[in-house]
Design an enzyme around this catalytic site. Sequence first.
Site, PDB file in Angstrom:
ATOM      1  N   SER A 109      -4.532   1.396   6.026  1.00 23.67           N
ATOM      2  CA  SER A 109      -3.156   1.468   6.285  1.00 23.67           C
ATOM      3  C   SER A 109      -2.636   0.336   7.031  1.00 23.67           C
ATOM      4  O   SER A 109      -3.349  -0.531   7.751  1.00 23.67           O
ATOM      5  CB  SER A 109      -2.979   2.757   7.357  1.00 23.67           C
ATOM      6  N   TYR A 133       3.356  -0.715   4.276  1.00 22.73           N
ATOM      7  CA  TYR A 133       4.553  -0.265   4.457  1.00 22.73           C
ATOM      8  C   TYR A 133       5.169  -1.535   4.411  1.00 22.73           C
ATOM      9  O   TYR A 133       5.081  -2.353   5.389  1.00 22.73           O
ATOM     10  CB  TYR A 133       4.545   0.424   5.802  1.00 22.73           C
ATOM     11  N   THR A 159       3.477   2.025  -0.434  1.00 21.52           N
ATOM     12  CA  THR A 159       4.052   3.544  -0.008  1.00 21.52           C
ATOM     13  C   THR A 159       5.487   3.634   0.132  1.00 21.52           C
ATOM     14  O   THR A 159       5.953   2.889   0.837  1.00 21.52           O
ATOM     15  CB  THR A 159       3.201   3.996   1.391  1.00 21.52           C
ATOM     16  N   ARG A 168       8.943  15.502  12.832  1.00 21.84           N
ATOM     17  CA  ARG A 168       7.837  16.236  12.930  1.00 21.84           C
ATOM     18  C   ARG A 168       7.745  16.616  14.543  1.00 21.84           C
ATOM     19  O   ARG A 168       7.774  15.745  15.573  1.00 21.84           O
ATOM     20  CB  ARG A 168       6.686  15.190  12.947  1.00 21.84           C
ATOM     21  N   LYS A 228       2.766   4.594  -4.066  1.00 27.07           N
ATOM     22  CA  LYS A 228       2.149   5.979  -3.460  1.00 27.07           C
ATOM     23  C   LYS A 228       3.459   6.796  -2.624  1.00 27.07           C
ATOM     24  O   LYS A 228       4.295   6.161  -2.250  1.00 27.07           O
ATOM     25  CB  LYS A 228       1.485   5.692  -2.322  1.00 27.07           C
ATOM     26  N   HIS A 252       2.595  12.891   1.054  1.00 28.36           N
ATOM     27  CA  HIS A 252       2.248  12.390   2.446  1.00 28.36           C
ATOM     28  C   HIS A 252       1.720  13.700   3.315  1.00 28.36           C
ATOM     29  O   HIS A 252       2.111  13.640   4.525  1.00 28.36           O
ATOM     30  CB  HIS A 252       3.721  11.762   3.307  1.00 28.36           C
ATOM     31  N   SER A 284      -2.806  15.262  -1.077  1.00 25.83           N
ATOM     32  CA  SER A 284      -1.985  16.231  -0.267  1.00 25.83           C
ATOM     33  C   SER A 284      -2.297  17.620  -0.207  1.00 25.83           C
ATOM     34  O   SER A 284      -2.055  18.304  -1.425  1.00 25.83           O
ATOM     35  CB  SER A 284      -0.391  16.181  -0.684  1.00 25.83           C
TER      36      SER A 284
HETATM   37  C1  FNR Z   1      -1.004   9.659   6.813  1.00 24.74           C
HETATM   38  N1  FNR Z   1      -0.519   9.196   5.523  1.00 24.74           N
HETATM   39  C2  FNR Z   1      -0.275   7.730   5.500  1.00 24.74           C
HETATM   40  N2  FNR Z   1       0.193   7.259   4.092  1.00 24.74           N
HETATM   41  C3  FNR Z   1       0.324   6.004   4.176  1.00 24.74           C
HETATM   42  O1  FNR Z   1       0.494   5.641   2.990  1.00 24.74           O
HETATM   43  N3  FNR Z   1       0.159   5.065   5.204  1.00 24.74           N
HETATM   44  C4  FNR Z   1      -0.136   5.924   6.331  1.00 24.74           C
HETATM   45  O2  FNR Z   1      -0.272   4.749   7.286  1.00 24.74           O
HETATM   46  C5  FNR Z   1      -0.051   6.921   6.722  1.00 24.74           C
HETATM   47  N4  FNR Z   1      -0.775   7.502   7.761  1.00 24.74           N
HETATM   48  C6  FNR Z   1      -0.764   8.703   7.877  1.00 24.74           C
HETATM   49  C7  FNR Z   1      -1.419   9.149   9.310  1.00 24.74           C
HETATM   50  C8  FNR Z   1      -1.950  10.671   9.166  1.00 24.74           C
HETATM   51  C9  FNR Z   1      -2.253  11.066  10.388  1.00 24.74           C
HETATM   52  C10 FNR Z   1      -2.047  11.515   8.061  1.00 24.74           C
HETATM   53  C11 FNR Z   1      -2.476  12.721   8.178  1.00 24.74           C
HETATM   54  C12 FNR Z   1      -1.409  10.923   7.107  1.00 24.74           C
HETATM   55  C13 FNR Z   1      -0.403  10.038   4.450  1.00 24.74           C
HETATM   56  C14 FNR Z   1      -1.862  10.188   3.802  1.00 24.74           C
HETATM   57  O3  FNR Z   1      -2.058   8.760   3.066  1.00 24.74           O
HETATM   58  C15 FNR Z   1      -2.119  11.075   2.633  1.00 24.74           C
HETATM   59  O4  FNR Z   1      -0.842  11.073   1.738  1.00 24.74           O
HETATM   60  C16 FNR Z   1      -2.218  12.507   3.291  1.00 24.74           C
HETATM   61  O5  FNR Z   1      -2.821  12.446   4.469  1.00 24.74           O
HETATM   62  C17 FNR Z   1      -2.851  13.533   2.258  1.00 24.74           C
HETATM   63  O6  FNR Z   1      -2.705  14.854   2.723  1.00 24.74           O
HETATM   64  P1  FNR Z   1      -3.809  15.758   3.358  1.00 24.74           P
HETATM   65  O7  FNR Z   1      -5.189  15.294   2.700  1.00 24.74           O
HETATM   66  O8  FNR Z   1      -3.808  15.135   4.725  1.00 24.74           O
HETATM   67  O9  FNR Z   1      -3.581  16.912   3.418  1.00 24.74           O
END
Ligand code: FNR
Length: 355
Positions: A109, A133, A159, A168, A228, A252, A284
């Site tokens: 990330s 990002y 993303t 949140r 993404k 996400h 997800s």
């Molecule tokens: C994320 N996600 C995310 N996506 C991204 O593109 N950059 C990021 O920095 C982050 N940071 C992030 C932090 C945390 C704590 C979570 C839980 C998620 C989203 C991530 O890439 C992904 O899309 C989801 O986590 C998928 O869902 P599940 O498997 O957690 O249900």
Amino acid sequence: EQAIKIINLDELEDQARQIIPQGGFGYISEGSEDEWTKARNRAAFNTVQIAPRVLHSVEAPSTSTSVFGVSIKTPVIMAPTAAQGLAHTRGEAATAEGVAAAGTIMSQSTYGTTSIAETAEASKGAPWFFQLYMSNDWEFNEALLDEAKSHGAAAVVLTVDSMQGGYREPDIRNEFQFPLPMANLAAFSETSGKGKGIFEIYAAAKQKITGADVRRVAEYVGLPVIVKGIQDPCDAALALGSGASGIWVSNHGGRQLNGGPGSFDVLPSIARAVNGRVPVIFDSGVRRGSQVFKALASGADLVAIGRPAIYALALGGAQGVRTVFEYLTHEFRIVMQLAGTQTVDDVKRAKLLHY
Ligand code: FNR
């Protein structure tokens, strides 16, 4: 660093809650608003069934596959997730090590707590993606893309669903502020993010992101760019028209727009729009081997997981992360056999039922 035993991925959440401080746990586990979409991510898988197939002479199914010319042992890869130092002192470096040991792909990330160089090093030659990002500061984007490319990223994940942070509540209730610096922010921007809330971090991100940004990143970096956060076939077409080399279907983890469909709900229509032109990655809510199967049979080429890997990181460091990927792949392999599929390509051709 310790061996963890997994019976199912869901149980990791409660175990991790015991050891991750409340603010960090809230940030990791949360979805947005009343978390309807986060819940729908799970429920959406129940709208289709896998056709049980017999007499197909399947033995020891193979889960190996490849993407962008790199071979991996499993179609399950690591999603980019921010600030993994919240879960483990070694943060992303431990995750990268565990993911590499499982023979699959790490996604770093933008908001990692270890540096691109350190995390890349921990991948030990295994393939990894860098997630961007976009910042309003184009020089920051260039610096990160240069760094990722020079350390060997196989692709860039851009993303596009986070032009604004989702609402949140746990973060608000806990007055959550990142207790650690984010390595890339510390190295290439004015603030490290330490002591900042999530809304302040998102404030530095570019809000107006269009196809022109996709093209600019792709032309600058010269690596495949995977877009993404796609949840609509028209947006997938827009991304492809702007030079995307991959489509990452994701909401996400239900952390951004609440009230939208489950990510799996929209996968088939997006896969039809992409029509095999570029790889489709899906995430997800994936927690089960049968869900990995359903996603691949619905048009995904790879499936990513986020939270379960972070929980395993907290519980068992690199070993824990490795175990999560091996365990989910093990569940998937059982499903493959019971559905009469020998290879990942067979799974992609498998029939889903709608009872
Ligand atoms: C994320 N996600 C995310 N996506 C991204 O593109 N950059 C990021 O920095 C982050 N940071 C992030 C932090 C945390 C704590 C979570 C839980 C998620 C989203 C991530 O890439 C992904 O899309 C989801 O986590 C998928 O869902 P599940 O498997 O957690 O249900």
